[in-house]
Design a protein around this motif. Structure first.
Motif, PDB file in Angstrom:
ATOM      1  N   PRO A 345       0.836  -1.207   0.000  1.00 11.81           N
ATOM      2  CA  PRO A 345       0.000   0.000   0.000  1.00 11.81           C
ATOM      3  C   PRO A 345       0.866   1.250   0.000  1.00 11.81           C
ATOM      4  CG  PRO A 345      -0.038  -1.062   2.160  1.00 11.81           C
ATOM      5  CD  PRO A 345       0.657  -2.002   1.228  1.00 11.81           C
ATOM      6  N   ARG A 346       0.525   2.206  -0.833  1.00 12.33           N
ATOM      7  CA  ARG A 346       1.322   3.429  -0.966  1.00 12.33           C
ATOM      8  C   ARG A 346       0.452   4.649  -0.694  1.00 12.33           C
ATOM      9  NH1 ARG A 346       5.585   2.631  -5.880  1.00 12.33           N
ATOM     10  NH2 ARG A 346       5.818   0.373  -5.791  1.00 12.33           N
ATOM     11  N   VAL A 347       1.039   5.626  -0.025  1.00 11.54           N
ATOM     12  CA  VAL A 347       0.367   6.901   0.189  1.00 11.54           C
ATOM     13  C   VAL A 347       1.366   8.015  -0.120  1.00 11.54           C
ATOM     14  CG1 VAL A 347      -1.219   6.006   1.927  1.00 11.54           C
ATOM     15  CG2 VAL A 347       0.963   6.973   2.651  1.00 11.54           C
ATOM     16  N   GLU A 348       0.841   9.162  -0.510  1.00  8.71           N
ATOM     17  CA  GLU A 348       1.691  10.315  -0.771  1.00  8.71           C
ATOM     18  C   GLU A 348       2.003  11.048   0.535  1.00  8.71           C
ATOM     19  OE1 GLU A 348       3.009  11.271  -3.696  1.00  8.71           O
ATOM     20  OE2 GLU A 348       2.100   9.574  -4.751  1.00  8.71           O
ATOM     21  N   LEU A 349       3.026  11.888   0.493  1.00 11.11           N
ATOM     22  CA  LEU A 349       3.447  12.618   1.693  1.00 11.11           C
ATOM     23  C   LEU A 349       2.312  13.387   2.349  1.00 11.11           C
ATOM     24  CD1 LEU A 349       6.914  14.153   0.727  1.00 11.11           C
ATOM     25  CD2 LEU A 349       6.475  12.597   2.616  1.00 11.11           C
ATOM     26  N   HIS A 350       1.438  13.975   1.539  1.00 11.23           N
ATOM     27  CA  HIS A 350       0.420  14.864   2.086  1.00 11.23           C
ATOM     28  C   HIS A 350      -0.959  14.209   2.189  1.00 11.23           C
ATOM     29  CE1 HIS A 350       3.346  18.032   1.984  1.00 11.23           C
ATOM     30  NE2 HIS A 350       3.544  17.850   0.690  1.00 11.23           N
ATOM     31  N   THR A 351      -1.000  12.876   2.147  1.00  3.34           N
ATOM     32  CA  THR A 351      -2.262  12.164   2.359  1.00  3.34           C
ATOM     33  C   THR A 351      -2.707  12.352   3.808  1.00  3.34           C
ATOM     34  OG1 THR A 351      -1.636  10.486   0.732  1.00  3.34           O
ATOM     35  CG2 THR A 351      -3.427   9.933   2.258  1.00  3.34           C
ATOM     36  N   VAL A 369       5.314   5.447   2.326  1.00  2.00           N
ATOM     37  CA  VAL A 369       5.094   6.858   1.999  1.00  2.00           C
ATOM     38  C   VAL A 369       6.041   7.225   0.870  1.00  2.00           C
ATOM     39  CG1 VAL A 369       5.049   9.217   2.861  1.00  2.00           C
ATOM     40  CG2 VAL A 369       4.507   7.322   4.403  1.00  2.00           C
ATOM     41  N   VAL A 370       5.487   7.678  -0.248  1.00  2.00           N
ATOM     42  CA  VAL A 370       6.303   7.941  -1.431  1.00  2.00           C
ATOM     43  C   VAL A 370       6.124   9.377  -1.901  1.00  2.00           C
ATOM     44  CG1 VAL A 370       6.255   5.531  -2.216  1.00  2.00           C
ATOM     45  CG2 VAL A 370       4.469   7.102  -2.978  1.00  2.00           C
ATOM     46  N   GLN A 371       7.131   9.842  -2.595  1.00  2.00           N
ATOM     47  CA  GLN A 371       7.084  11.140  -3.275  1.00  2.00           C
ATOM     48  C   GLN A 371       7.728  10.956  -4.640  1.00  2.00           C
ATOM     49  OE1 GLN A 371       9.508  14.329  -1.646  1.00  2.00           O
ATOM     50  NE2 GLN A 371       8.028  15.867  -2.310  1.00  2.00           N
TER      51      GLN A 371
END
Length: 405
Positions: A345-351, A369-371
């Motif tokens: 599962p991946r989420v962006e920094l500002h999720t 956490v990815v950017q």
């Protein structure tokens, strides 16, 4: 780049305000000055910078001085002392003609009261400021239509204000301000009169517009949730004075005093914190240059049973488990790319953390956490719980919690 600089800005209402200024130097309170002189301190030595392209929120309860402060920024109210600089130009030193030009072209104001002319069409309402400036009909029309498109009201040009909902009328007010193509938007309680659901929609609308416009916005509100939702930085006022300036996270985690602490105690932190605020440092391995034995050694040292696989530039490949690496070692294999699982599962920094919670609840491994596709951190349940309980999260902590599937 600093767009607006405010230095010791003070406003005292009443005759002979110098009496109040002397008492302010003695650190007398607003109440003490009122009792001693009958004068009201609207703003007390406010100093701050607003950066270009920033959403700068000024908030406080009724009587805190926030609306007075925003009117001092464009000299709708004359200051008693202090200075406001726009691009290093002192507004106090501008003559009336120059100041009018600044108000019409550089700064636009959006009020809580929509202020629409009931018998003018929507397009005519948006054109009004341009008409005052003396622009020709063709240019006014073009600018008004572009502004209405920007706020999602294309096709409503010929309707009257009372044919629109409250939220749509507020969009007209915003379009009227944007039609001037200002560098700065001053928004005084702009959404306060709207119903909660419409208000949230307008907040979203403003944030979406800001991604395109990148204007400098000074937003006045008494609602902390609204301030936390839209502000890059927040100023909290009390009795005309600035109590604290900081990012939403700084205001929540490090309140300056008991007054601010009471403000934030009932805030839903899950809607304010983002993945960046609760992520921890991940353990990782690079299959391009490191084999399964290195990965297993790194996992043993950290007390974990899974590790994240990345490229040299930290692009996330996936996750690999100790049990599968051990089999490869037993078989004498050095390449473990075939056992990297990509269903991480991946989420962006500002999720927002409120969205992260659902993701990590349904996952057997921490969320990455990815950017721009690169691994920045991972989120485990304990770090989320710590953040929501108000405890400080150490972003550099090494994960010792099991990550096995």
């Amino acid at each position: 780049m600093t767009k607006i600089r405010v230095e010791d800005l003070t406003k005292v209402f009443g005759k002979k305000p110098q009496r109040a200024l002397s008492l302010l130097k003695e650190n007398k309170t607003k109440g003490e000055i009122l009792e001693a002189t009958g004068l009201t301190v609207g703003v007390n030595k406010a100093s701050f910078d607003v950066n270009e392209g920033e959403v700068f929120v000024i908030m406080g309860l009724s009587g805190s001085g926030k609306s007075t402060l925003v009117r001092l920024l464009n000299r709708l109210i004359e200051p008693t002392s202090g200075a406001v600089y726009l691009d290093d130009k002192n507004l106090a030193e501008m003559d009336e003609k120059t100041l009018r030009t600044v108000r019409r072209r550089d700064m636009s104001m959006v009020f809580q009261n929509f202020g629409l002319f009931p018998f003018r069409s929507i397009q005519s309402n948006v054109e009004f400021g341009l008409e005052i400036q003396g622009l020709g009909r063709e240019e006014r029309t073009q600018k008004a239509i572009e502004a209405l498109k920007l706020v999602g009201l294309e096709g409503y040009e010929n309707m009257l204000p009372d044919e629109l909902s409250g939220g749509m009328q507020q969009r007209v007010g915003l379009a009227r301000a944007l039609a001037n193509d200002p560098e700065i938007l001053l928004m005084d309680e702009a959404f306060s009169a709207l119903d909660p659901l419409i208000r949230k929609d307008m907040q979203d609308e403003l944030l979406d517009l800001q991604q395109t416009m990148k204007r400098t916005i000074i937003f006045i509100t008494h609602d902390l949730d609204e301030a936390l939702r839209i502000g890059d930085r927040i100023t909290i006022m009390k009795d005309g004075a600035i109590v604290q300036i900081g990012t939403p996270e700084e205001i929540l985690t490090n309140p300056a005093n008991n007054y601010v602490e009471k403000f934030v105690e009932d805030v839903d932190r899950s809607k304010v914190y983002t993945a960046q605020n609760v992520m921890a440092r991940p353990e990782s391995v690079q299959p391009e240059r490191e084999g399964p034995r290195v990965a297993l050694q790194r996992m043993r040292q950290s007390g974990i049973s899974s590790i994240y696989a990345i490229r040299r530039d930290r692009e996330l490949l996936g996750i690999v488990h100790a049990s599968e690496l051990s089999k490869l070692v037993d078989e004498g294999k050095d390449d473990f790319s075939e056992v990297i699982r990509t269903d991480v599962p991946r989420v962006e920094l500002h999720t927002p953390v409120s969205e992260v919670i659902d993701i990590i609840t349904d996952s057997s491994v921490p969320a990455a956490v990815v950017q721009d596709g690169k691994l920045r951190g991972i989120i485990i349940r304990s770090s989320v719980l710590s953040a929501l309980s108000g405890k400080e999260v150490n972003l550099d902590e090494t994960i010792s919690e099991s990550t096995s599937s």
